[in-house]
Enzyme design. Sequence first.
Site, PDB file in Angstrom:
ATOM      1  N   LYS A 112     -39.803  95.025 104.451  1.00  0.00           N
ATOM      2  CA  LYS A 112     -41.014  95.610 105.021  1.00  0.00           C
ATOM      3  C   LYS A 112     -41.618  94.705 106.086  1.00  0.00           C
ATOM      4  O   LYS A 112     -42.097  95.190 107.117  1.00  0.00           O
ATOM      5  CB  LYS A 112     -42.041  95.896 103.917  1.00  0.00           C
ATOM      6  CG  LYS A 112     -41.667  97.073 103.039  1.00  0.00           C
ATOM      7  CD  LYS A 112     -42.759  97.372 102.038  1.00  0.00           C
ATOM      8  CE  LYS A 112     -42.376  98.577 101.174  1.00  0.00           C
ATOM      9  NZ  LYS A 112     -43.357  98.795 100.095  1.00  0.00           N
ATOM     10  N   LYS A 193     -31.864 104.062 102.603  1.00  0.00           N
ATOM     11  CA  LYS A 193     -32.416 104.928 101.566  1.00  0.00           C
ATOM     12  C   LYS A 193     -33.281 106.008 102.215  1.00  0.00           C
ATOM     13  O   LYS A 193     -34.000 105.726 103.178  1.00  0.00           O
ATOM     14  CB  LYS A 193     -33.269 104.057 100.632  1.00  0.00           C
ATOM     15  CG  LYS A 193     -33.750 104.753  99.383  1.00  0.00           C
ATOM     16  CD  LYS A 193     -34.457 103.769  98.457  1.00  0.00           C
ATOM     17  CE  LYS A 193     -35.833 104.278  98.101  1.00  0.00           C
ATOM     18  NZ  LYS A 193     -36.507 103.519  97.059  1.00  0.00           N
ATOM     19  N   LYS A 196     -39.550 108.506 103.963  1.00  0.00           N
ATOM     20  CA  LYS A 196     -40.399 109.193 104.911  1.00  0.00           C
ATOM     21  C   LYS A 196     -40.637 108.345 106.169  1.00  0.00           C
ATOM     22  O   LYS A 196     -40.777 108.866 107.268  1.00  0.00           O
ATOM     23  CB  LYS A 196     -41.726 109.497 104.222  1.00  0.00           C
ATOM     24  CG  LYS A 196     -42.573 110.489 104.951  1.00  0.00           C
ATOM     25  CD  LYS A 196     -43.967 110.542 104.342  1.00  0.00           C
ATOM     26  CE  LYS A 196     -44.872 111.354 105.225  1.00  0.00           C
ATOM     27  NZ  LYS A 196     -46.275 111.032 105.054  1.00  0.00           N
TER      28      LYS A 196
END
Length: 326
Positions: A112, A193, A196
Amino acid sequence: MNQRVLSGIQPTGKLHIGNYLGAVANWIKLQDQYETYFAVVDMHSLTADYKPAEKREQIMATVIELLASGIDPKKSTIFIQSQVPQHAELAWYFATLTPVSFLERMTQYKDKAARQKENINAGLFTYPVLQAADILLYKPFGVPVGEDQLQHLELANDIARKFNARFGSTFEQIKPLLTKTPRVMSLLEPSKKMSKSLGEGHVINMNDEAAVIEKKISKAVTDTGSTKQMSAGTKNLFTLLENFGEPEEFNFFKEAFASGNIKYSDLKKNLAKLIAHHFADYRRRRKELEKNPEQVMRILAEGKEKAQAVAARTLTEVKTKMGLVL
Ligand code: TRP
């Protein structure tokens, strides 16, 4: 061993079929066997970029999605993380027990941080500590998660052990309850993966209408040329077929692939139909709940009460053991 299970989900406000197969489908089964707690982890969601004006909508949408999927408030406690302040409190106490080096090892943090270089906030770094608090507050024996969360659960167990060693036996080790389903990957970048955050074309939302599903799947990457080795994209479509179709359909296309006669357009059309059908009831229930926000608020008020009752007990125990209760 107690019969309690807890899990959490971020309020993206648009559940996709990866969320469903990886988490929600399993939650629905677990609520018939165990005392289940499901948290919409809105505080975690603040560690990524977001628009305040959209947050409330996303939280409500997520609750509605869970209810429409089949999470039953008569069987499960469903609540909003930020409405149970004990989560943040316990996270602070846990932070004081967590070596920075442990957090630096977290692969989700590293991923992230690489994706949101402009916003590497301290909350993103301590995210797994808050997650440990989410879990241990309820002293569950098990936590249903996808495999990408295993490292976070190990950290929760590390923190539990450290707490016990320092302040006396308090938390038992928790078990990950992994779903059998492998990870659902992005349609367009099947090495990643399904998420969204990758963009709309990468995901199939549970709420997508049949025509949208068909269009998205038609653009999914499959194999380039005639390879014997199945590409990640094709494998992903087979995973979906296995989960949403009958074994006969799955075997039919498996054999077609093996013999080199597979027609990807047929596979895709079939798959799109199956997925649209699978979520037809969901789409109907969701519309009903959207018309009834008072009902949703009532369910959340009840969830908050029930969650707080358990969380407050654990927090008092923790503060007492740490020497904070005068
Ligand atoms: N980190 C989890 C995810 O991204 C969400 C989560 C937060 C969670 N708290 C939790 C999952 C507690 C299980 C238990 O999916």
